[in-house]
Scaffold this motif. Sequence first.
Motif, PDB file in Angstrom:
ATOM      1  N   GLU A  65      36.582  26.280  79.783  1.00 35.89           N
ATOM      2  CA  GLU A  65      36.469  27.657  80.254  1.00 35.89           C
ATOM      3  C   GLU A  65      35.336  28.324  79.488  1.00 35.89           C
ATOM      4  N   TYR A  67      33.493  32.053  79.173  1.00 34.34           N
ATOM      5  CA  TYR A  67      33.588  33.470  79.507  1.00 34.34           C
ATOM      6  C   TYR A  67      32.367  34.202  78.944  1.00 34.34           C
ATOM      7  N   TYR A  90      34.104  32.527  88.776  1.00 29.83           N
ATOM      8  CA  TYR A  90      34.776  33.794  89.054  1.00 29.83           C
ATOM      9  C   TYR A  90      33.918  34.934  88.504  1.00 29.83           C
ATOM     10  N   ARG A 149      34.173  34.575  94.106  1.00 27.43           N
ATOM     11  CA  ARG A 149      35.029  33.541  93.508  1.00 27.43           C
ATOM     12  C   ARG A 149      34.935  32.306  94.411  1.00 27.43           C
ATOM     13  N   LYS A 154      44.295  35.943  83.916  1.00 26.83           N
ATOM     14  CA  LYS A 154      43.571  36.066  82.646  1.00 26.83           C
ATOM     15  C   LYS A 154      42.065  36.155  82.831  1.00 26.83           C
ATOM     16  N   TYR A 155      41.552  35.817  84.036  1.00 30.95           N
ATOM     17  CA  TYR A 155      40.118  35.883  84.293  1.00 30.95           C
ATOM     18  C   TYR A 155      39.676  37.264  84.782  1.00 30.95           C
ATOM     19  N   TRP A 160      37.287  39.678  82.828  1.00 31.57           N
ATOM     20  CA  TRP A 160      35.969  39.189  82.437  1.00 31.57           C
ATOM     21  C   TRP A 160      34.964  39.383  83.560  1.00 31.57           C
ATOM     22  N   VAL A 209      33.373  34.108  84.595  1.00 33.75           N
ATOM     23  CA  VAL A 209      34.167  33.000  84.051  1.00 33.75           C
ATOM     24  C   VAL A 209      33.802  31.721  84.811  1.00 33.75           C
ATOM     25  N   TYR A 258      35.282  27.931  85.193  1.00 36.02           N
ATOM     26  CA  TYR A 258      36.372  26.986  84.932  1.00 36.02           C
ATOM     27  C   TYR A 258      35.898  25.616  85.411  1.00 36.02           C
TER      28      TYR A 258
END
Length: 344
Positions: free
Chosen positions: A39, A41, A93, A98, A127-128, A131, A134, A136
């Motif tokens: 990940e 960020y 994201y 996305r 949790k994204y 931000w 992000v 992933y």
Amino acid sequence: MAYRKNFSSSGHFLLEFIQNAEDAKASYIKIVLQPNFIEIYNNGAPFTYDDVEAICSIGRSKKRFKKDLRDYVGYLGVGFKSVFLISSAPHIYSHPYRFKFDKDFWHDPKQVPWQITPIWLDTVPEKYKIWNVVFYIPINEYGYQLVKNELDYFTPTTLLFLHNINEIEIEFDNKHKKFTIKRNENGIYTLEVEENGNRDITKWMVFRKVVKVPPYIKNDKFTISWDRKEVNKREIAVAFKLNEDGDLIPLKGTVKFGVFSYVPLKEEELGLKFLIHGDFLVAPGREMIQKEALWNKWMLKEITNFIMKEIIPEFRKHPLWKYSYTEILYSDIHHPPFNAYLTE
């Protein structure tokens, strides 16, 4: 794929993400490595339509010919594509976008340019959502080891030569590392490295200068092949380590990461006692500079002139540095083309 010309399987792709976070004016970037995913960020500018278009194109970047040299660091399109060396399903994201690229989504991926064909994602992990950007990236054991090695040897002095990123946080293999830079207008930077509760603070003197690219350099075959023909200006920099009293001190041992092409290069046993920085053109694998490129010889000449004509006069005026700079600048280099310039 065309991106294999610039990126080897030895890892380095994380540094491309740091470059692109710098391009997006991020001040903070976080990298989390787990056995089956990465990940990444950052708090830079969210993706625009042009960003998405660049990632979904071959050999194209919206940043390529911007006039501001600070905007010309990484290649959002080309740099991102290095991720396909270790993953077949990276996710992105960045509100309002996305999407992912997924080799397994297609019945016959050999017939589909899946690395540039985005697939829309219906949901965003909770949790994204806080931000701006992000990534992933699912990986296998091979990819995990490559990225782990890169994180193990990541040099925090990379922060000395960035303009926007002030903090890089890394989590992997039960380790937590945080690198923080404080930049002062007088050129003295404070670099703090924190690892599992232990802190190390060093101070550096960084000299920067913008130089103009001569016409004959623009027409060289390496300049053209690396898409530098339209670039008019570049930034060069030289960094010297300081002790607790503020005096110059040599870097101990081999400067394994003593040369920066916006990312560290492995110039083994180069012999420098300080760090130099420039937009060097690199050979395949990004671990050595392209020795025959006129661009690199021009850049080394500019750095040498910068040291001789502007940095040394500053040293001579300083109450401490005037006694120590000759030892720092002396080097015995046997690696072309460095020896033809910096040794002199």
